[in-house]
Write a protein that holds these residues in place. Structure first.
Motif, PDB file in Angstrom:
ATOM      1  N   SER A   1       0.836  -1.211   0.000  1.00  0.00           N
ATOM      2  CA  SER A   1       0.000   0.000   0.000  1.00  0.00           C
ATOM      3  C   SER A   1       0.863   1.251   0.000  1.00  0.00           C
ATOM      4  O   SER A   1       0.610   2.185  -0.735  1.00  0.00           O
ATOM      5  N   ASN A   2       1.853   1.254   0.882  1.00  0.00           N
ATOM      6  CA  ASN A   2       2.674   2.449   1.053  1.00  0.00           C
ATOM      7  C   ASN A   2       4.137   2.085   1.088  1.00  0.00           C
ATOM      8  O   ASN A   2       4.497   1.012   1.571  1.00  0.00           O
TER       9      ASN A   2
ATOM     10  N   ILE B   1     -10.015   1.017   9.673  1.00  0.00           N
ATOM     11  CA  ILE B   1      -9.022   1.652  10.549  1.00  0.00           C
ATOM     12  C   ILE B   1      -9.707   2.286  11.762  1.00  0.00           C
ATOM     13  O   ILE B   1      -9.264   2.126  12.896  1.00  0.00           O
TER      14      ILE B   1
ATOM     15  N   SER C   1     -10.530   0.092  14.652  1.00  0.00           N
ATOM     16  CA  SER C   1      -9.452  -0.336  15.549  1.00  0.00           C
ATOM     17  C   SER C   1      -9.477   0.491  16.829  1.00  0.00           C
ATOM     18  O   SER C   1      -8.972   0.056  17.856  1.00  0.00           O
TER      19      SER C   1
ATOM     20  N   ARG D   1      -2.566  -3.268  13.968  1.00  0.00           N
ATOM     21  CA  ARG D   1      -3.225  -2.389  14.939  1.00  0.00           C
ATOM     22  C   ARG D   1      -4.641  -2.866  15.258  1.00  0.00           C
ATOM     23  O   ARG D   1      -5.275  -2.384  16.181  1.00  0.00           O
TER      24      ARG D   1
ATOM     25  N   ASP E   1       4.821   0.773  11.338  1.00  0.00           N
ATOM     26  CA  ASP E   1       4.921   1.248   9.956  1.00  0.00           C
ATOM     27  C   ASP E   1       6.347   1.618   9.567  1.00  0.00           C
ATOM     28  O   ASP E   1       6.660   1.742   8.395  1.00  0.00           O
TER      29      ASP E   1
END
Ligand code: AMP
Length: 509
Positions: free
Chosen positions: A17-18, A272, A275, A347, A370
């Motif tokens: 993704s990143n 997200i 979470s 997470r 990350d």
């Protein structure tokens, strides 16, 4: 340009993704390299807009909803893959761009009427990271340590190296993501610890058991799934939303790429949110129209319990893989000193709860999920330049067996799963026909007993075999896997000692 600058090797975490990059100073202090506005992350997305401009990273992500067919994302899952199995089909179901078999037994992606190899897309992203790093550091970056999932095959590793080469970035070393995270955690602490890294990122899952002895990082066993990651959690939520909408309105939104993109974006954000919250709204106004021209909206509330229920099979899969790695290493949970979480998806509270129940104690928060991988890669790059006392020893393993196809279609295993690397093994062969001058071997990687069910690494043709009676020309074939998990093959005529030329032909399926 200063000496230090010229020598610098940055660390790159090329994520599904990143992506993220880091650099170490001469004294070994590491920092993440910021992009404009202080963000450390570059989305691993490539797009071409209507005017033919190539967009990478944030620019590509911004126009994603409006241009879903020409925005290539999550392509890391396809790098170095042949179009066999259900890879193309599986990925095609979850992306809006077109995926098809390429000419080199690989996968190609369509973007604005052009076809791209997956390594070309990766090379664009690497070039962007390199340019951002060069701007930030004030000199031209030319070398990097790049991380890959531990579960990547030889071919996938080669494809990442090739991607760097395409844009003049020397990938000095490929290292595994969990190993890099362990480096970020353990380097400089004079540790004697056994850590288990549970790495669940955007697209891939890896689990590795690593013994840390000060500057020696020894992987004992690794396992993973390159089709298990945050995207699959998003997809579980998306499937639920689509089914609910179909039930309420009788409309299937899955054929509408713009609607799908809006749902995909919100699904990830909602996942997200869940979470840290028990409940979240899921509303998208004017998602489509009825045949009578009435606008329809998505308007739901989702809660954490539902997300957990929808994604339970994914968690089960990760726990099965985790159990397997312990079995492979011959270890019990009590022999693991620390469980480390890496990757944004860890997470999710349910993951932490499952791990706590399994190990009888909570996982450690020792690294930033990350950032640890890029930091570890930069530290390794730094140690390569610094040398001497700073040298690090990474002892890794191959994630799945490497072997050759036998006449009956079976796999003759040359290196078993979790064999330590670097490693070399010789096998002997004889000619099977009178006057044979070529020996062709199909080399595969995977744990399946049937060769065709494994990934083909290549077909290796040894030409110049000395003609002789069948069974009498004795050959030795040497397989070597280097520290990066990359394979090379040589053959030798045992009677004459002559080395034979190897040519690699990637098979057409
Ligand atoms: P990475 O490749 O490590 O950057 O992981 C990215 C993945 O982590 C994406 O699928 C994100 O949706 C997911 N992710 C990031 N933050 C969270 C969070 N707080 N809860 C659940 N998933 C998250």
């Amino acid at each position: 340009m200063g000496e230090a600058a010229r020598d610098t090797i940055i660390g790159i975490d090329l994520g599904t993704s990143n992506s993220c990059a880091a650099v170490a100073s001469e004294s070994g202090e590491v920092r993440l390299i910021p992009y404009k506005g202080g963000d450390f992350i570059i989305p691993s997305i490539f797009a071409i807009d209507d005017k033919g401009n190539e967009l990478i990273g944030h620019e590509a992500k911004r126009q994603w909803q409006l241009n879903p067919r020409n925005t290539l994302y999550a392509t890391k899952r396809l790098i170095g893959r042949s179009p066999m199995d259900d890879v193309v089909e599986t990925v095609q179901h979850s992306v809006q761009y077109r995926v098809h078999a390429g000419a080199r037994n690989d996968v190609e992606l369509d973007c604005q009427g052009r076809s791209f190899q997956v390594s070309e897309v990766a090379s664009r992203i690497l070039a962007k990271i390199r340019d951002v790093a060069s701007d930030n550091l004030g000199f031209r970056v030319t070398r990097a340590v790049v991380t890959v999932p531990a579960y990547f095959t030889d071919r996938q590793r080669q494809a990442v190296k090739e991607a760097g080469k395409l844009v003049g970035l020397e990938v000095v070393r490929i290292i595994n993501e969990p190993t890099a995270a362990a480096l970020a955690y353990g380097l400089g602490k004079n540790l004697r610890e056994r850590v288990l890294v549970y790495d669940l990122g955007g697209g891939t899952f890896d689990v590795s058991i690593i013994d840390i002895r000060d500057r020696v990082f020894e992987v004992k066993a690794t396992a993973g799934d390159i089709f298990l990651g945050g995207i699959d959690f998003d997809n579980a939520l998306i499937a639920y939303v689509l089914a609910d909408f179909r039930r309420k309105h009788g409309v299937d939104l899955s054929a509408d790429p713009v609607a799908m993109q809006r749902i995909k974006d919100l699904a990830e954000r909602t996942k997200i949110d869940l979470s840290s919250r028990a409940e979240a709204p899921f509303s998208i106004p004017f998602i489509t129209m009825t045949p009578q021209g009435q606008p329809l909206n998505i308007d739901m509330r989702l809660d954490r319990a539902l997300l957990e229920q929808l994604t339970e099979p994914l968690l089960d899969r990760s726990m099965e893989i985790l159990a397997r790695v312990l079995t492979d290493a011959g270890m019990s949970t009590g022999e693991i000193d620390k469980v480390m979480l890496v990757g944004g998806q860890t997470r999710m509270p349910a993951i932490q709860e499952r791990l706590t129940a399994f190990f009888g104690r909570p996982p450690s928060k020792g690294v930033h999920p990350d950032e640890a991988v890029a930091i570890g890669a930069a530290l390794y790059g730094w140690s390569l330049v610094a040398g001497g006392e700073q040298r690090l020893q990474l002892l890794d393993v191959i994630p799945m067996a490497i072997g050759i196809e036998q006449a009956g279609g079976g796999t003759h295993v040359v290196f078993g799963r979790n064999a330590a690397i670097p490693n070399a093994r010789a096998i002997s062969a004889t000619n099977s026909r009178v006057g044979q001058t070529e020996l062709v071997l199909r080399i595969v990687q995977g744990d399946h007993p049937e060769a065709v069910r494994n990934e083909t690494l290549g077909e290796f043709t040894f030409s110049g075999v000395r003609p002789g009676p069948a069974g009498e020309v004795r050959l030795e074939i040497l397989f070597e896997v280097n520290v990066e998990g990359i394979l090379s093959v040589h053959a030798r005529d045992l009677d004459t000692g002559r080395e034979m030329k190897t040519t690699v032909r990637v098979t057409q399926s």
